[in-house]
Scaffold this motif. Structure first.
Motif, PDB file in Angstrom:
ATOM      1  N   GLN A   1      -0.331  39.126   7.858  1.00 19.89           N
ATOM      2  CA  GLN A   1      -1.403  40.102   8.087  1.00 19.89           C
ATOM      3  C   GLN A   1      -1.614  41.014   6.890  1.00 19.89           C
ATOM      4  O   GLN A   1      -2.705  41.537   6.687  1.00 19.89           O
ATOM      5  CB  GLN A   1      -1.092  40.965   9.314  1.00 19.89           C
ATOM      6  CG  GLN A   1      -1.049  40.176  10.605  1.00 19.89           C
ATOM      7  CD  GLN A   1      -0.659  41.043  11.768  1.00 19.89           C
ATOM      8  OE1 GLN A   1      -1.452  41.855  12.233  1.00 19.89           O
ATOM      9  NE2 GLN A   1       0.581  40.901  12.232  1.00 19.89           N
TER      10      GLN A   1
ATOM     11  N   ILE B   1       1.442  28.926  12.746  1.00 18.32           N
ATOM     12  CA  ILE B   1       0.724  29.985  13.447  1.00 18.32           C
ATOM     13  C   ILE B   1       0.662  31.183  12.509  1.00 18.32           C
ATOM     14  O   ILE B   1       1.492  31.344  11.617  1.00 18.32           O
ATOM     15  CB  ILE B   1       1.370  30.388  14.799  1.00 18.32           C
ATOM     16  CG1 ILE B   1       2.739  31.053  14.607  1.00 18.32           C
ATOM     17  CG2 ILE B   1       1.473  29.210  15.739  1.00 18.32           C
ATOM     18  CD1 ILE B   1       3.283  31.687  15.875  1.00 18.32           C
ATOM     19  N   SER B   2      -0.308  32.024  12.730  1.00 17.51           N
ATOM     20  CA  SER B   2      -0.438  33.222  11.899  1.00 17.51           C
ATOM     21  C   SER B   2       0.574  34.273  12.335  1.00 17.51           C
ATOM     22  O   SER B   2       1.060  34.268  13.471  1.00 17.51           O
ATOM     23  CB  SER B   2      -1.854  33.790  12.015  1.00 17.51           C
ATOM     24  OG  SER B   2      -2.076  34.295  13.319  1.00 17.51           O
TER      25      SER B   2
ATOM     26  N   LYS C   1      -0.737  35.971  15.403  1.00 13.12           N
ATOM     27  CA  LYS C   1      -0.487  35.236  16.649  1.00 13.12           C
ATOM     28  C   LYS C   1       0.971  35.367  17.070  1.00 13.12           C
ATOM     29  O   LYS C   1       1.269  35.495  18.258  1.00 13.12           O
ATOM     30  CB  LYS C   1      -0.878  33.772  16.505  1.00 13.12           C
ATOM     31  CG  LYS C   1      -2.371  33.547  16.516  1.00 13.12           C
ATOM     32  CD  LYS C   1      -2.706  32.068  16.422  1.00 13.12           C
ATOM     33  CE  LYS C   1      -4.204  31.840  16.419  1.00 13.12           C
ATOM     34  NZ  LYS C   1      -4.525  30.403  16.292  1.00 13.12           N
TER      35      LYS C   1
ATOM     36  N   CYS D   1      10.055  29.738  16.157  1.00  9.87           N
ATOM     37  CA  CYS D   1       9.174  28.951  15.282  1.00  9.87           C
ATOM     38  C   CYS D   1       9.989  28.161  14.267  1.00  9.87           C
ATOM     39  O   CYS D   1       9.725  26.974  14.036  1.00  9.87           O
ATOM     40  CB  CYS D   1       8.186  29.859  14.555  1.00  9.87           C
ATOM     41  SG  CYS D   1       6.855  30.480  15.597  1.00  9.87           S
TER      42      CYS D   1
ATOM     43  N   ALA E   1      -0.564  28.181  20.374  1.00  6.59           N
ATOM     44  CA  ALA E   1      -1.106  28.970  19.261  1.00  6.59           C
ATOM     45  C   ALA E   1      -1.100  28.215  17.936  1.00  6.59           C
ATOM     46  O   ALA E   1      -1.870  28.547  17.029  1.00  6.59           O
ATOM     47  CB  ALA E   1      -0.307  30.265  19.112  1.00  6.59           C
TER      48      ALA E   1
ATOM     49  N   GLN F   1       2.986  39.677  24.337  1.00  4.24           N
ATOM     50  CA  GLN F   1       2.656  39.066  25.627  1.00  4.24           C
ATOM     51  C   GLN F   1       3.912  38.752  26.438  1.00  4.24           C
ATOM     52  O   GLN F   1       3.964  39.000  27.638  1.00  4.24           O
ATOM     53  CB  GLN F   1       1.863  37.781  25.373  1.00  4.24           C
ATOM     54  CG  GLN F   1       1.517  37.002  26.613  1.00  4.24           C
ATOM     55  CD  GLN F   1       0.872  35.661  26.267  1.00  4.24           C
ATOM     56  OE1 GLN F   1       0.958  35.170  25.149  1.00  4.24           O
ATOM     57  NE2 GLN F   1       0.233  35.059  27.257  1.00  4.24           N
TER      58      GLN F   1
ATOM     59  N   TRP G   1       2.897  37.924  16.517  1.00  9.56           N
ATOM     60  CA  TRP G   1       3.009  39.265  17.076  1.00  9.56           C
ATOM     61  C   TRP G   1       2.439  39.304  18.491  1.00  9.56           C
ATOM     62  O   TRP G   1       3.008  39.948  19.377  1.00  9.56           O
ATOM     63  CB  TRP G   1       2.264  40.269  16.205  1.00  9.56           C
ATOM     64  CG  TRP G   1       3.004  40.728  14.992  1.00  9.56           C
ATOM     65  CD1 TRP G   1       3.804  39.982  14.164  1.00  9.56           C
ATOM     66  CD2 TRP G   1       2.994  42.032  14.444  1.00  9.56           C
ATOM     67  NE1 TRP G   1       4.274  40.742  13.144  1.00  9.56           N
ATOM     68  CE2 TRP G   1       3.789  42.012  13.286  1.00  9.56           C
ATOM     69  CE3 TRP G   1       2.366  43.214  14.809  1.00  9.56           C
ATOM     70  CZ2 TRP G   1       3.995  43.127  12.502  1.00  9.56           C
ATOM     71  CZ3 TRP G   1       2.562  44.328  14.019  1.00  9.56           C
ATOM     72  CH2 TRP G   1       3.379  44.290  12.878  1.00  9.56           C
ATOM     73  N   HIS G   2       1.303  38.642  18.697  1.00 11.40           N
ATOM     74  CA  HIS G   2       0.689  38.623  20.030  1.00 11.40           C
ATOM     75  C   HIS G   2       1.603  37.947  21.048  1.00 11.40           C
ATOM     76  O   HIS G   2       1.728  38.409  22.185  1.00 11.40           O
ATOM     77  CB  HIS G   2      -0.674  37.931  20.004  1.00 11.40           C
ATOM     78  CG  HIS G   2      -1.774  38.751  19.416  1.00 11.40           C
ATOM     79  ND1 HIS G   2      -2.087  40.029  19.820  1.00 11.40           N
ATOM     80  CD2 HIS G   2      -2.650  38.459  18.427  1.00 11.40           C
ATOM     81  CE1 HIS G   2      -3.095  40.493  19.112  1.00 11.40           C
ATOM     82  NE2 HIS G   2      -3.452  39.560  18.251  1.00 11.40           N
ATOM     83  N   ILE G   3       2.232  36.863  20.642  1.00  8.37           N
ATOM     84  CA  ILE G   3       3.159  36.161  21.538  1.00  8.37           C
ATOM     85  C   ILE G   3       4.314  37.079  21.913  1.00  8.37           C
ATOM     86  O   ILE G   3       4.694  37.180  23.079  1.00  8.37           O
ATOM     87  CB  ILE G   3       3.663  34.848  20.894  1.00  8.37           C
ATOM     88  CG1 ILE G   3       2.519  33.832  20.809  1.00  8.37           C
ATOM     89  CG2 ILE G   3       4.847  34.279  21.674  1.00  8.37           C
ATOM     90  CD1 ILE G   3       2.829  32.615  19.951  1.00  8.37           C
TER      91      ILE G   3
ATOM     92  N   GLU H   1      -1.597  25.591  14.926  1.00  7.74           N
ATOM     93  CA  GLU H   1      -2.610  24.687  14.373  1.00  7.74           C
ATOM     94  C   GLU H   1      -2.038  24.102  13.092  1.00  7.74           C
ATOM     95  O   GLU H   1      -1.591  24.849  12.222  1.00  7.74           O
ATOM     96  CB  GLU H   1      -3.896  25.442  14.059  1.00  7.74           C
ATOM     97  CG  GLU H   1      -4.601  26.016  15.264  1.00  7.74           C
ATOM     98  CD  GLU H   1      -5.829  26.831  14.882  1.00  7.74           C
ATOM     99  OE1 GLU H   1      -6.469  26.500  13.869  1.00  7.74           O
ATOM    100  OE2 GLU H   1      -6.121  27.794  15.602  1.00  7.74           O
TER     101      GLU H   1
END
Length: 137
Positions: free
Chosen positions: A133, A99-100, A103, A122, A93, A110, A105-107, A95
């Motif tokens: 966000q 990461i944002s 992203k 991180c 994720a 998931q 939160w999505h990790i 870059e």
């Protein structure tokens, strides 16, 4: 929720500001409450952040532990050892060394782990979480 790139109408802003006023304490609103407002009003989290800025309210208690916690402000602690699945997800994720928030939160969703686990990982991996966000950072 509305996507971040949808413009806020003056009606949206008024509804958001009213909801913020109802949930805030001493001109402070916690991150979770800001997301509740976004979901309840079907607006983007960023729209809630913009409304808070207009009202001169402060965001507190970031769900990733990055700001708004007393007394240290930030409660993230670098993880010395990061599980391979989590490390891989973060590295995929990332870059340019970050990461944002979205992203992150999505990790967490998931992998079915707490958001703080992702932010601690991180921090340990030297990956910055940015942007927020809500627009706080």
């Amino acid at each position: 929720m509305k996507p971040d790139n949808s413009p806020d109408t003056s009606e949206d802003t008024a509804r958001i500001q009213q909801a913020i006023s109802q949930k805030a304490t001493s001109k402070k609103l916690d991150c979770a409450a800001a997301f509740e407002i976004a979901a309840e009003l079907n607006v983007s989290p960023r729209a809630v952040g913009r409304a808070m800025d207009q009202m001169d309210y402060r965001m507190i208690q970031c769900q990733l532990g990055l700001f708004g916690h007393s007394p240290e402000k930030k409660i993230v602690t670098p993880e010395k050892t990061v599980a391979l699945k989590l490390k891989t997800a973060i590295e995929v994720a990332a870059e340019d060394g970050r990461i944002s928030c979205l992203k992150a939160w999505h990790i967490a969703a998931q992998l079915q782990i707490p958001k703080m686990t992702v932010s601690n990982a991180c921090e340990g991996l030297g990956i910055k979480i940015k942007p927020c966000q809500l627009g706080a950072f």
